[in-house]
Design a protein around this motif. Structure first.
Motif, mmCIF file in Angstrom:
data_model
loop_
_atom_site.group_PDB
_atom_site.id
_atom_site.type_symbol
_atom_site.label_atom_id
_atom_site.label_comp_id
_atom_site.label_asym_id
_atom_site.label_seq_id
_atom_site.Cartn_x
_atom_site.Cartn_y
_atom_site.Cartn_z
ATOM 1 N N SER A 49 3.284 7.632 -7.004
ATOM 2 C CA SER A 49 3.250 8.781 -7.912
ATOM 3 C C SER A 49 4.148 9.910 -7.408
ATOM 4 C CB SER A 49 1.807 9.286 -8.054
ATOM 5 O OG SER A 49 1.278 9.656 -6.791
ATOM 6 N N ASP A 50 4.313 10.021 -6.071
ATOM 7 C CA ASP A 50 5.182 11.054 -5.518
ATOM 8 C C ASP A 50 6.653 10.667 -5.630
ATOM 9 O OD1 ASP A 50 2.969 12.585 -4.747
ATOM 10 O OD2 ASP A 50 2.802 11.544 -2.825
ATOM 11 N N TRP A 51 6.936 9.401 -5.374
ATOM 12 C CA TRP A 51 8.331 8.937 -5.400
ATOM 13 C C TRP A 51 8.814 8.604 -6.809
ATOM 14 C CZ3 TRP A 51 7.152 4.972 -0.974
ATOM 15 C CH2 TRP A 51 7.059 5.664 0.248
ATOM 16 N N GLY A 52 7.856 8.355 -7.715
ATOM 17 C CA GLY A 52 8.193 7.889 -9.056
ATOM 18 C C GLY A 52 7.991 6.386 -9.130
ATOM 19 N N TRP A 53 7.210 5.948 -10.133
ATOM 20 C CA TRP A 53 6.878 4.525 -10.216
ATOM 21 C C TRP A 53 8.098 3.655 -10.539
ATOM 22 C CZ3 TRP A 53 2.576 3.236 -8.038
ATOM 23 C CH2 TRP A 53 1.497 4.131 -8.017
ATOM 24 N N ALA A 54 9.098 4.249 -11.144
ATOM 25 C CA ALA A 54 10.308 3.481 -11.455
ATOM 26 C C ALA A 54 11.432 3.740 -10.461
ATOM 27 C CB ALA A 54 10.782 3.811 -12.865
ATOM 28 N N SER A 55 11.148 4.498 -9.389
ATOM 29 C CA SER A 55 12.188 4.806 -8.415
ATOM 30 C C SER A 55 12.591 3.551 -7.642
ATOM 31 C CB SER A 55 11.703 5.880 -7.442
ATOM 32 O OG SER A 55 10.687 5.356 -6.597
ATOM 33 N N GLY A 56 13.780 3.591 -7.080
ATOM 34 C CA GLY A 56 14.261 2.446 -6.316
ATOM 35 C C GLY A 56 13.379 2.129 -5.128
ATOM 36 N N THR A 57 12.857 3.157 -4.464
ATOM 37 C CA THR A 57 12.007 2.945 -3.297
ATOM 38 C C THR A 57 10.723 2.217 -3.667
ATOM 39 O OG1 THR A 57 12.878 4.953 -2.248
ATOM 40 C CG2 THR A 57 10.788 4.083 -1.413
ATOM 41 N N THR A 58 10.064 2.706 -4.730
ATOM 42 C CA THR A 58 8.798 2.109 -5.135
ATOM 43 C C THR A 58 8.983 0.677 -5.611
ATOM 44 O OG1 THR A 58 7.988 4.301 -5.799
ATOM 45 C CG2 THR A 58 6.789 2.389 -6.624
ATOM 46 N N VAL A 59 9.963 0.464 -6.464
ATOM 47 C CA VAL A 59 10.210 -0.888 -6.977
ATOM 48 C C VAL A 59 10.584 -1.840 -5.845
ATOM 49 C CG1 VAL A 59 11.710 -2.272 -8.457
ATOM 50 C CG2 VAL A 59 10.849 -0.066 -9.270
ATOM 51 N N SER A 60 11.403 -1.357 -4.922
ATOM 52 C CA SER A 60 11.804 -2.201 -3.797
ATOM 53 C C SER A 60 10.617 -2.601 -2.939
ATOM 54 C CB SER A 60 12.839 -1.465 -2.936
ATOM 55 O OG SER A 60 14.018 -1.224 -3.666
ATOM 56 N N LEU A 117 0.821 -1.214 0.000
ATOM 57 C CA LEU A 117 0.000 0.000 0.000
ATOM 58 C C LEU A 117 0.853 1.261 0.000
ATOM 59 C CD1 LEU A 117 -2.860 -1.098 2.415
ATOM 60 C CD2 LEU A 117 -2.891 -0.974 -0.080
ATOM 61 N N LEU A 118 2.019 1.199 0.607
ATOM 62 C CA LEU A 118 2.931 2.348 0.510
ATOM 63 C C LEU A 118 3.358 2.573 -0.936
ATOM 64 C CD1 LEU A 118 5.453 2.363 3.508
ATOM 65 C CD2 LEU A 118 3.872 4.168 2.808
ATOM 66 N N ALA A 119 3.705 1.494 -1.623
ATOM 67 C CA ALA A 119 4.117 1.620 -3.025
ATOM 68 C C ALA A 119 2.983 2.173 -3.876
ATOM 69 C CB ALA A 119 4.564 0.259 -3.555
ATOM 70 N N ILE A 120 1.755 1.699 -3.613
ATOM 71 C CA ILE A 120 0.610 2.163 -4.404
ATOM 72 C C ILE A 120 0.272 3.616 -4.098
ATOM 73 C CG2 ILE A 120 -1.868 1.863 -4.752
ATOM 74 C CD1 ILE A 120 -1.454 -1.138 -4.337
#
Length: 487
Positions: free
Chosen positions: A226-237, A219-222
């Motif tokens: 959009s704020d962190w970037g969908w391809a950012s390391g944080t989101t992908v991780s 749920l954090l990734a979802i």
């Protein structure tokens, strides 16, 4: 051992009072979700914090509710649903008090997290109704209780906006604390105990931790992708981490003797397909509640905005929540005659129709009112049917856990809707006086996606393989695997 339903042991409990009390409890719990919406723009100033920090005031409630709901459901089956409903009112009261006393962002986030822990009230209340009401009243009561989520969310906007515009923002939380306390007293006095296991067994703590960790990552990734970037390391991780944790969690749940979520029951076609439809309905329900308020409040200079204040917007949206309550009895009667599968499919079609009608009705406040009334009529039908389908396919001693998991599926659908609608409106923008605003094409694209998801939900509902049409009795016997697992 099968428990004696509470309505057989508590003959003095009045069904109307029980249903009204539990519905009020659901409304108050749902109210917490929209309580801070009128304050979003002012929170950085009020709490002396950055906008990125104050977004956690909303995000933390979503995360806490997602983690707490399945845990509360399991504990309700083990130790009694009324007891857990009362337990859920404690963080509602405490969280509201903490928020009311907050002067910085950290205690506000803590208070909002506590409020999120109370969201297990709704699925617990739905399951308790099956235990404490006469059989002929269960269907309509479940539909009404399910509708309380929409009513609370819809009434929260004008309620919060009126207080925020004409009084101190702290009053919002003091009122919320008072309402939560009233609910606790009413539940304690008017609601009889539901069935609980004679031998509760052992709580699956490792399963609860694993599910919580996976949900928080997902749920954090979802919600923040959009704020962190969908391809950012944080989101992908986070997405990868969620997949790994859920895989390990599923392995554990299938092998432990007393799982938090019985995946064998959840995998039964009727339960599995209903949960899939619930994700889609949750998406369709939440999408219009995100898109249309923005359209109502955009300045008329855009050529399509309607220039409404926050309070006026809330008042235009509120009747849709009441419509959910109004159609609940209709859906219950339809389910009694044709089965909840038909009601769910029809509700999804009505939602899709409401979205489709928006293509012709976006130009006026009255047109948007019609769209919300149609959409929420469909939501009211669907929300009343989903618990009926779930409870007709699971053992009586797992109804709270199964309903809580179903509520979680709806929440995941809502979270996905927030991410997708936010991404669409953020990328299809125009410049007005140096401010980027969503375009009319962006709004129409978002609403068309809502129509498509509503149609998809109707198709999934039509494919649900229903074996039984009632929510009473003990419809599913323990399988050999389940029996062995509990010995």
């Amino acid at each position: 051992m099968r428990e004696t339903p509470a309505h057989e042991t508590a003959p003095h409990a009045r069904p109307q009072v029980v249903v009204a009390t539990l519905a009020l409890a659901g409304i108050v719990a749902a109210l917490m979700q929209t309580l801070v919406v009128p304050l979003i723009g002012d929170l950085p100033r009020l709490l002396d914090a950055s906008p990125s920090s104050t977004t956690w005031v909303i995000t933390v409630t979503l995360l806490a509710a997602a983690v707490a709901t399945p845990v509360a459901g399991r504990l309700g089956d083990m130790y009694g649903k009324k007891r857990l409903i009362l337990a859920c009112t404690v963080p509602l009261v405490l969280g509201s008090v903490v928020c009311a006393l907050s002067s910085s962002v950290v205690p506000m986030i803590a208070g909002r997290g506590l409020q999120g822990l109370g969201m297990g009230i709704v699925p617990l209340g739905i399951s308790l109704l099956r235990d404490v009401l006469p059989e002929q009243r269960v269907g309509s009561a479940i539909a009404l209780m399910s509708a309380s989520m929409g009513v609370g969310g819809a009434l929260g906007l004008p309620f919060a906006a009126a207080i925020a515009e004409h009084g101190s923002w702290r009053t919002l939380f003091w009122v919320a604390a008072g309402l939560s306390l009233v609910v606790a007293v009413m539940v304690a006095v008017f609601v009889p105990k539901g069935a609980a296991r004679t031998t509760p067994g052992r709580f699956d703590l490792l399963g609860a931790v694993g599910l919580g960790a996976g949900l928080v990552a997902l749920l954090l990734a979802i919600s923040r992708g959009s704020d962190w970037g969908w391809a950012s390391g944080t989101t992908v991780s986070l997405f990868v981490g969620a997949a790994v944790v859920f895989t390990a969690w599923g392995w554990w749940e299938l092998r432990t003797r007393q799982p938090l979520v019985d995946l064998r029951v959840t995998a039964r076609p009727q339960v599995l397909m209903t949960n899939l439809a619930s994700v889609l309905v949750g998406f369709a329900m939440y999408a219009q509640s995100l898109v249309l308020p923005q359209l109502l409040q955009l300045p008329v200079e855009t050529g399509y905005g309607l220039g409404q204040t926050m309070l006026a917007m809330g008042l235009w949206m509120a009747p849709a929540g009441l419509m959910m309550m109004a159609v609940a009895p209709v859906g219950a009667r339809l389910s009694a005659v044709r089965g909840p599968k038909v009601t769910l499919a029809l509700g999804a079609l009505v939602i899709a129709t409401g979205y489709a009608s928006s293509m012709l009705l976006l130009g006026s406040t009255w047109g948007i009112l019609v769209v919300t009334l149609v959409c929420n009529s469909g939501v009211g039908l669907a929300y009343g049917a989903m618990p009926a389908l779930i409870m007709s396919a699971v053992p009586r001693d797992e109804t709270a856990a199964a309903n809580s998991f179903n509520a979680l599926m709806r929440s995941i659908g809502s979270s996905v809707a927030a991410a997708i609608m936010g991404m669409i409106l953020a990328h299809m923008t125009m410049d007005l006086g140096g401010t980027a605003l969503p375009t009319e094409a962006g709004f129409r694209t978002a609403l068309l996606i809502g129509a498509g998801v509503g149609l998809a939900a109707a198709v999934v509902a039509a494919l649900i393989p229903v074996r039984r049409a009632t929510v009473t009795g003990d419809p599913v016997e323990a399988t050999p695997a389940r029996t062995a697992a509990r010995t």
